[in-house]
Write a protein that holds these residues in place. Structure first.
Motif, PDB file in Angstrom:
ATOM      1  N   ASP A 144      53.830  55.454  14.643  1.00  0.00           N
ATOM      2  CA  ASP A 144      54.995  54.731  15.164  1.00  0.00           C
ATOM      3  C   ASP A 144      55.706  55.547  16.242  1.00  0.00           C
ATOM      4  N   THR A 145      55.839  56.838  15.989  1.00  0.00           N
ATOM      5  CA  THR A 145      56.479  57.703  16.989  1.00  0.00           C
ATOM      6  C   THR A 145      55.657  57.757  18.266  1.00  0.00           C
ATOM      7  N   LEU A 146      54.340  57.830  18.106  1.00  0.00           N
ATOM      8  CA  LEU A 146      53.459  57.860  19.270  1.00  0.00           C
ATOM      9  C   LEU A 146      53.563  56.564  20.074  1.00  0.00           C
ATOM     10  N   ALA A 147      53.586  55.443  19.388  1.00  0.00           N
ATOM     11  CA  ALA A 147      53.711  54.159  20.079  1.00  0.00           C
ATOM     12  C   ALA A 147      55.052  54.034  20.793  1.00  0.00           C
ATOM     13  N   ASP A 148      56.136  54.534  20.152  1.00  0.00           N
ATOM     14  CA  ASP A 148      57.458  54.479  20.787  1.00  0.00           C
ATOM     15  C   ASP A 148      57.486  55.340  22.055  1.00  0.00           C
ATOM     16  N   GLU A 149      56.829  56.496  22.014  1.00  0.00           N
ATOM     17  CA  GLU A 149      56.775  57.346  23.207  1.00  0.00           C
ATOM     18  C   GLU A 149      56.036  56.633  24.337  1.00  0.00           C
ATOM     19  N   ALA A 150      54.929  55.943  24.009  1.00  0.00           N
ATOM     20  CA  ALA A 150      54.186  55.212  25.034  1.00  0.00           C
ATOM     21  C   ALA A 150      55.019  54.067  25.601  1.00  0.00           C
ATOM     22  N   ARG A 151      55.756  53.373  24.727  1.00  0.00           N
ATOM     23  CA  ARG A 151      56.602  52.266  25.209  1.00  0.00           C
ATOM     24  C   ARG A 151      57.721  52.779  26.104  1.00  0.00           C
ATOM     25  N   SER A 152      58.261  53.943  25.785  1.00  0.00           N
ATOM     26  CA  SER A 152      59.314  54.502  26.632  1.00  0.00           C
ATOM     27  C   SER A 152      58.805  54.853  28.019  1.00  0.00           C
ATOM     28  N   GLY A 153      57.485  55.080  28.150  1.00  0.00           N
ATOM     29  CA  GLY A 153      56.888  55.348  29.452  1.00  0.00           C
ATOM     30  C   GLY A 153      56.497  54.101  30.214  1.00  0.00           C
ATOM     31  N   GLY A 154      56.783  52.920  29.686  1.00  0.00           N
ATOM     32  CA  GLY A 154      56.497  51.676  30.383  1.00  0.00           C
ATOM     33  C   GLY A 154      55.231  50.980  29.941  1.00  0.00           C
ATOM     34  N   THR A 155      54.544  51.481  28.913  1.00  0.00           N
ATOM     35  CA  THR A 155      53.318  50.860  28.435  1.00  0.00           C
ATOM     36  C   THR A 155      53.630  49.904  27.294  1.00  0.00           C
ATOM     37  N   THR A 156      53.065  48.716  27.358  1.00  0.00           N
ATOM     38  CA  THR A 156      53.222  47.734  26.282  1.00  0.00           C
ATOM     39  C   THR A 156      52.174  48.006  25.217  1.00  0.00           C
ATOM     40  N   VAL A 157      52.621  48.381  24.029  1.00  0.00           N
ATOM     41  CA  VAL A 157      51.718  48.804  22.958  1.00  0.00           C
ATOM     42  C   VAL A 157      51.941  47.908  21.749  1.00  0.00           C
ATOM     43  N   SER A 158      50.847  47.353  21.235  1.00  0.00           N
ATOM     44  CA  SER A 158      50.887  46.622  19.964  1.00  0.00           C
ATOM     45  C   SER A 158      50.046  47.387  18.962  1.00  0.00           C
ATOM     46  N   LEU A 159      50.642  47.735  17.831  1.00  0.00           N
ATOM     47  CA  LEU A 159      50.012  48.579  16.822  1.00  0.00           C
ATOM     48  C   LEU A 159      49.697  47.762  15.589  1.00  0.00           C
ATOM     49  N   ASP A 160      48.442  47.777  15.166  1.00  0.00           N
ATOM     50  CA  ASP A 160      47.992  47.017  13.990  1.00  0.00           C
ATOM     51  C   ASP A 160      47.343  47.995  13.026  1.00  0.00           C
ATOM     52  N   ARG A 161      47.923  48.112  11.827  1.00  0.00           N
ATOM     53  CA  ARG A 161      47.388  49.005  10.789  1.00  0.00           C
ATOM     54  C   ARG A 161      47.038  48.187   9.559  1.00  0.00           C
ATOM     55  N   SER A 162      45.901  48.502   8.993  1.00  0.00           N
ATOM     56  CA  SER A 162      45.466  47.806   7.774  1.00  0.00           C
ATOM     57  C   SER A 162      44.799  48.818   6.852  1.00  0.00           C
ATOM     58  N   GLY A 163      44.952  48.594   5.589  1.00  0.00           N
ATOM     59  CA  GLY A 163      44.382  49.508   4.614  1.00  0.00           C
ATOM     60  C   GLY A 163      45.379  50.556   4.181  1.00  0.00           C
ATOM     61  N   THR A 164      44.940  51.370   3.246  1.00  0.00           N
ATOM     62  CA  THR A 164      45.788  52.433   2.706  1.00  0.00           C
ATOM     63  C   THR A 164      45.574  53.685   3.532  1.00  0.00           C
ATOM     64  N   LEU A 165      46.316  53.796   4.613  1.00  0.00           N
ATOM     65  CA  LEU A 165      46.146  54.957   5.487  1.00  0.00           C
ATOM     66  C   LEU A 165      46.649  56.243   4.842  1.00  0.00           C
ATOM     67  N   GLU A 166      47.539  56.111   3.841  1.00  0.00           N
ATOM     68  CA  GLU A 166      48.041  57.312   3.179  1.00  0.00           C
ATOM     69  C   GLU A 166      46.950  58.039   2.413  1.00  0.00           C
ATOM     70  N   ALA A 167      45.882  57.321   2.045  1.00  0.00           N
ATOM     71  CA  ALA A 167      44.806  57.948   1.277  1.00  0.00           C
ATOM     72  C   ALA A 167      43.813  58.703   2.151  1.00  0.00           C
ATOM     73  N   VAL A 168      43.949  58.575   3.444  1.00  0.00           N
ATOM     74  CA  VAL A 168      43.016  59.266   4.344  1.00  0.00           C
ATOM     75  C   VAL A 168      43.282  60.759   4.281  1.00  0.00           C
ATOM     76  N   PRO A 169      42.242  61.592   4.152  1.00  0.00           N
ATOM     77  CA  PRO A 169      42.446  63.040   4.138  1.00  0.00           C
ATOM     78  C   PRO A 169      43.161  63.511   5.401  1.00  0.00           C
ATOM     79  N   GLU A 170      43.909  64.600   5.263  1.00  0.00           N
ATOM     80  CA  GLU A 170      44.746  65.063   6.367  1.00  0.00           C
ATOM     81  C   GLU A 170      43.929  65.435   7.594  1.00  0.00           C
TER      82      GLU A 170
END
Length: 411
Positions: free
Chosen positions: A277-303
């Motif tokens: 979310d922070t990365l997408a907000d930084e891109a939007r602040s630079g003038g890029t239109t970003v749509s972010l779609d997340r699915s699944g349990t991303l919290e379970a992904v190893p670090e």
């Protein structure tokens, strides 16, 4: 396969020599026939008799044979054929080819040396084949100088073209070598970047082990349950540290050491999929239109996998901003484990439309697109391969630029 290529090269060399020698010999035969026709018309004979015409033919044939050595001994062959052309009309053709071949070297001293026997050959030919007026007239001298100048100009132009083609070939080889070096540097840089990220995580794991083991050493008032819990934390942290250490050693097999920060300050925690979310907000602040779609349990992904996935999304957004300014970017991050599949992977897709090229610039170059080195995607490919996955990128049938990545993981 290399043998047929060599065979074709040899056949091409033989054909190139054959048609040049044949053409020069035919040119000499044409002059020989013209001289014979003039003698017959004026009822004259050569100075050495009619039999000299056959000798002329033999000398011309020998001059054509000498041309086979014109690349090894260009000056000697040019001098010899120029002198022989004063005795033989047929040798005029080979002498012209020898002078052209010598001129391709573009050395004025050698060319000037041949000018003397070239002009003397004109007087010699007038002596062997006399006419009613045997005097050397100004037109004859001018014709000799013009033929000499034209032959030198043709050879010089051929030499310039060969040098130009050779320089282009050398530039192409140099560009290929530089590109190969840049690819290697990009891979090494990406490995070093991965190592820096895992270095911070490894330091965190070890600090946890040190802290909890110190608590066990100095705290004597802990209950058995607290001791067991602390020991479990130490065991898990140690196992995770060993896993990270194996990964670091695997990545840095042959990569030079990475410099630490100059001020010695610790680096901030490395971003993961939780920071999208922070990365997408930084891109939007630079003038890029970003749509972010997340699915699944991303919290379970190893670090470790989560860090690599974040870097891939980050590079995809950077490329879109550099090469397609103003285009909308669609980012999709999903885990296949939650879809009931056997393999546990993180799948990433970054898609952006490609703007049409503007032609309002005078030189046809788009001034609004930043030209990059293209090494960021190579580094990401290396990162994905080291993680056991894959990464592909390029335009699709719809004309959009699509970056897809697959990173495997296990729970």
């Amino acid at each position: 396969m290399p043998l047929p290529r060599i065979a074709r090269t040899r056949r091409g060399h033989v054909w190139g020599e054959s048609w040049r020698l044949g053409l020069s010999f035919l040119f000499g035969l044409a002059i020989w026939g013209s001289v014979q026709a003039q003698l017959d018309q004026r009822h004259l004979d050569p100075t050495f008799g009619r039999g000299w015409l056959l000798v002329d033919l033999a000398i011309g044939l020998g001059s054509a044979v000498l041309l086979l050595w014109r690349r090894r001994r260009p000056l000697a062959v040019a001098l010899a054929t120029a002198l022989l052309s004063g005795l033989s009309s047929v040798a005029v053709g080979p002498s012209v080819l020898a002078l052209v071949s010598l001129s391709t070297r573009r050395r004025w001293r050698e060319i000037a040396v041949v000018a003397v026997p070239w002009m003397l050959a004109g007087w010699g030919h007038a002596f062997v084949y006399p006419t009613e007026d045997q005097a050397i007239t100004l037109p004859n001298v001018i014709i000799g100088l013009l033929s000499y100048a034209v032959s030198v100009a043709i050879g010089w132009a051929i030499g310039e073209r060969r040098a130009f083609v050779a320089s282009l070939h050398e530039r192409a080889l140099t560009a290929e070598r530089e590109q190969a070096m840049r690819v290697v540097q990009a891979k090494v840089a990406e490995r070093a970047r991965i190592a820096r990220e895992m270095h911070d995580v490894l330091a965190h794991r070890i600090s946890l082990v040190a802290m909890h083991s110190g608590a066990l050493a100095y705290r004597t008032d802990l209950t058995p349950e607290q001791v067991s819990e602390t020991a479990e934390v130490i065991r898990e942290s140690a196992n995770q540290a060993l896993t990270e250490l194996r990964t670091v050693l695997g990545v840095l097999r042959d990569v030079p050491g990475v410099d630490a920060p100059a001020d010695g300050s610790p680096e901030p925690p490395q971003p993961t999929l939780d920071d999208l979310d922070t990365l997408a907000d930084e891109a939007r602040s630079g003038g890029t239109t970003v749509s972010l779609d997340r699915s699944g349990t991303l919290e379970a992904v190893p670090e470790q996998v989560s860090r690599s996935a974040y870097r891939i999304v980050q590079e995809g957004l950077t490329n879109a901003r550099k090469h397609a300014p103003g285009a909308s970017v669609r980012v999709s991050v999903a885990t296949s484990a939650d879809a009931g599949l056997d393999d546990e992977t993180v799948r990433i897709t970054v898609r952006n439309s490609v703007p049409r090229a503007r032609t309002d610039a005078a030189d046809g170059i788009r001034p609004d697109v930043t030209v990059g080195s293209g090494l960021g995607l190579l580094g990401l490919t290396e990162r994905a391969v080291l993680a056991g996955g894959e990464l592909t990128y390029g335009p699709d049938r719809a004309g959009d630029f699509v970056l897809t990545a697959r990173l495997p993981w296990s729970r």
